[in-house]
Motif scaffolding. Structure first.
Motif, PDB file in Angstrom:
ATOM      1  N   MET A  59     -71.455  30.334 -58.975  1.00  0.00           N
ATOM      2  CA  MET A  59     -70.262  30.431 -59.822  1.00  0.00           C
ATOM      3  C   MET A  59     -69.183  31.257 -59.122  1.00  0.00           C
ATOM      4  O   MET A  59     -68.002  30.894 -59.131  1.00  0.00           O
ATOM      5  N   GLY A  60     -69.587  32.351 -58.494  1.00  0.00           N
ATOM      6  CA  GLY A  60     -68.639  33.163 -57.741  1.00  0.00           C
ATOM      7  C   GLY A  60     -68.009  32.377 -56.604  1.00  0.00           C
ATOM      8  O   GLY A  60     -66.808  32.504 -56.333  1.00  0.00           O
ATOM      9  N   GLY A 117     -71.444  26.345 -60.129  1.00  0.00           N
ATOM     10  CA  GLY A 117     -70.295  26.311 -59.222  1.00  0.00           C
ATOM     11  C   GLY A 117     -69.138  25.507 -59.786  1.00  0.00           C
ATOM     12  O   GLY A 117     -67.973  25.909 -59.683  1.00  0.00           O
ATOM     13  N   VAL A 118     -69.450  24.376 -60.398  1.00  0.00           N
ATOM     14  CA  VAL A 118     -68.413  23.519 -60.982  1.00  0.00           C
ATOM     15  C   VAL A 118     -67.728  24.228 -62.158  1.00  0.00           C
ATOM     16  O   VAL A 118     -66.506  24.192 -62.294  1.00  0.00           O
ATOM     17  N   ILE A 119     -68.523  24.883 -63.002  1.00  0.00           N
ATOM     18  CA  ILE A 119     -67.960  25.611 -64.138  1.00  0.00           C
ATOM     19  C   ILE A 119     -67.041  26.732 -63.652  1.00  0.00           C
ATOM     20  O   ILE A 119     -65.941  26.923 -64.169  1.00  0.00           O
ATOM     21  N   GLY A 120     -67.484  27.475 -62.641  1.00  0.00           N
ATOM     22  CA  GLY A 120     -66.654  28.535 -62.090  1.00  0.00           C
ATOM     23  C   GLY A 120     -65.369  28.002 -61.490  1.00  0.00           C
ATOM     24  O   GLY A 120     -64.289  28.595 -61.658  1.00  0.00           O
ATOM     25  N   PHE A 121     -65.469  26.868 -60.812  1.00  0.00           N
ATOM     26  CA  PHE A 121     -64.308  26.247 -60.152  1.00  0.00           C
ATOM     27  C   PHE A 121     -63.230  25.880 -61.163  1.00  0.00           C
ATOM     28  O   PHE A 121     -62.076  26.307 -61.065  1.00  0.00           O
ATOM     29  N   PHE A 122     -63.602  25.107 -62.178  1.00  0.00           N
ATOM     30  CA  PHE A 122     -62.600  24.628 -63.138  1.00  0.00           C
ATOM     31  C   PHE A 122     -62.147  25.715 -64.105  1.00  0.00           C
ATOM     32  O   PHE A 122     -60.998  25.707 -64.551  1.00  0.00           O
ATOM     33  N   SER A 123     -63.013  26.668 -64.405  1.00  0.00           N
ATOM     34  CA  SER A 123     -62.618  27.757 -65.299  1.00  0.00           C
ATOM     35  C   SER A 123     -61.519  28.607 -64.679  1.00  0.00           C
ATOM     36  O   SER A 123     -60.667  29.150 -65.390  1.00  0.00           O
ATOM     37  N   LEU A 133     -66.433  25.521 -71.130  1.00  0.00           N
ATOM     38  CA  LEU A 133     -67.235  24.673 -70.254  1.00  0.00           C
ATOM     39  C   LEU A 133     -68.727  24.986 -70.394  1.00  0.00           C
ATOM     40  O   LEU A 133     -69.559  24.082 -70.394  1.00  0.00           O
ATOM     41  N   VAL A 134     -69.057  26.265 -70.513  1.00  0.00           N
ATOM     42  CA  VAL A 134     -70.468  26.646 -70.712  1.00  0.00           C
ATOM     43  C   VAL A 134     -70.975  26.104 -72.041  1.00  0.00           C
ATOM     44  O   VAL A 134     -72.093  25.574 -72.127  1.00  0.00           O
ATOM     45  N   ASN A 135     -70.159  26.205 -73.078  1.00  0.00           N
ATOM     46  CA  ASN A 135     -70.558  25.677 -74.387  1.00  0.00           C
ATOM     47  C   ASN A 135     -70.849  24.189 -74.314  1.00  0.00           C
ATOM     48  O   ASN A 135     -71.859  23.698 -74.834  1.00  0.00           O
ATOM     49  N   ALA A 136     -69.938  23.449 -73.680  1.00  0.00           N
ATOM     50  CA  ALA A 136     -70.112  21.996 -73.568  1.00  0.00           C
ATOM     51  C   ALA A 136     -71.358  21.661 -72.758  1.00  0.00           C
ATOM     52  O   ALA A 136     -72.156  20.794 -73.141  1.00  0.00           O
ATOM     53  N   TYR A 137     -71.540  22.343 -71.632  1.00  0.00           N
ATOM     54  CA  TYR A 137     -72.664  22.058 -70.741  1.00  0.00           C
ATOM     55  C   TYR A 137     -74.010  22.347 -71.409  1.00  0.00           C
ATOM     56  O   TYR A 137     -74.915  21.506 -71.407  1.00  0.00           O
ATOM     57  N   SER A 153     -70.383  34.605 -72.814  1.00  0.00           N
ATOM     58  CA  SER A 153     -69.780  35.941 -72.770  1.00  0.00           C
ATOM     59  C   SER A 153     -70.130  36.649 -71.458  1.00  0.00           C
ATOM     60  O   SER A 153     -69.304  37.376 -70.895  1.00  0.00           O
ATOM     61  N   ALA A 154     -71.356  36.449 -70.972  1.00  0.00           N
ATOM     62  CA  ALA A 154     -71.760  37.038 -69.698  1.00  0.00           C
ATOM     63  C   ALA A 154     -71.109  36.308 -68.529  1.00  0.00           C
ATOM     64  O   ALA A 154     -70.691  36.926 -67.545  1.00  0.00           O
ATOM     65  N   VAL A 155     -71.008  34.996 -68.650  1.00  0.00           N
ATOM     66  CA  VAL A 155     -70.369  34.191 -67.612  1.00  0.00           C
ATOM     67  C   VAL A 155     -68.913  34.605 -67.414  1.00  0.00           C
ATOM     68  O   VAL A 155     -68.381  34.553 -66.304  1.00  0.00           O
TER      69      VAL A 155
END
Length: 237
Positions: A59-60, A117-123, A133-137, A153-155
């Motif tokens: 994610m980073g 990684g994808v969630i981090g990228f688009f977020s 995005l985390v909720n949807a995934y 919340s941690a993400v």
């Protein structure tokens, strides 16, 4: 982020950097808000720490890549990315239900890391800390909505800290920035918004635990639909 965008529009911040400043400042606000929210959700046992740990590195990495790209794309392109992703998540939440499911549990590696990684990228393009995005995934793979919200919340911390650093670097020395800015991150906007956001976070946690899964989905979906429509409107010449 939409509130910041509207505020900077009213204040006359140049259109070419308005979206960048809004997203970057939103990321800065997310840091203390995510800490407060994470503590509250952790106390209620709704954070999947195992998922969070697996997502830290990929994610980073996604955040860093997105921060570099964001520094070179136009404000309209950034707004367009936000509007499209928000619209897609909104459709998922509003149509919702158990029919939208890809599996009974989250996938194994390497797909789990790729998803992070994808969630981090688009977020990073959206200034949302990964929550939607985390909720949807996670709900697509059968996880309870409340657990998805808690894990998000941690993400938010994993995404917001490197994103803020990237937006400071990417916007350093850019002309037309509002006063008291470090790169694209507007410190004055953070100072104004952080106390309100931190104070409101525990109430959001309580509300999330009080609502049913479907009520949470509809709440997210309606909010994102309105926000998405607002940004699509800005793209009209």
């Amino acid at each position: 982020m939409p509130i910041l965008f509207q505020a900077y529009t009213t204040l006359g911040v140049d259109e070419s950097i308005r979206m960048h400043v809004s997203v970057a400042t939103s990321m800065g606000i997310i840091i203390p808000t995510a800490i407060r929210s994470f503590i509250a959700h952790r106390q209620r046992g709704t954070v999947d720490i195992g998922v969070v740990r697996r997502w830290i590195l990929p994610m980073g990495f996604g955040v860093i890549i997105a921060s570099i790209i964001a520094a070179f794309i136009s404000g309209k392109a950034l707004a367009g990315i936000f509007a499209v992703i928000a619209a897609l998540i909104s459709i998922r939440m509003l149509v919702g239900g158990d029919k939208w499911r890809l599996g009974e549990d989250l996938p194994r590696e390497p797909w789990q890391s790729i998803a992070g990684g994808v969630i981090g990228f688009f977020s990073t393009f959206m200034g949302i800390g990964g929550g939607n995005l985390v909720n949807a995934y996670m709900t697509l793979y059968g996880r309870p909505m409340i657990q998805a919200v808690g894990t998000a919340s941690a993400v938010g911390l994993i995404i917001s800290i490197p994103a803020v650093m990237g937006y400071i670097w990417g916007g350093w020395g850019v002309p037309g920035l509002p006063p008291f800015s470090a790169g694209y991150v507007n410190l004055l906007g953070m100072i104004v918004m952080i106390p309100i956001s931190v104070l409101a976070a525990p109430y959001g946690v309580r509300l999330a635990h009080a609502l049913s899964r479907r009520q949470l989905e509809l709440s997210f979906g309606i909010f994102l639909a309105v926000v998405s429509a607002r940004f699509f409107w800005t793209l009209i010449p």
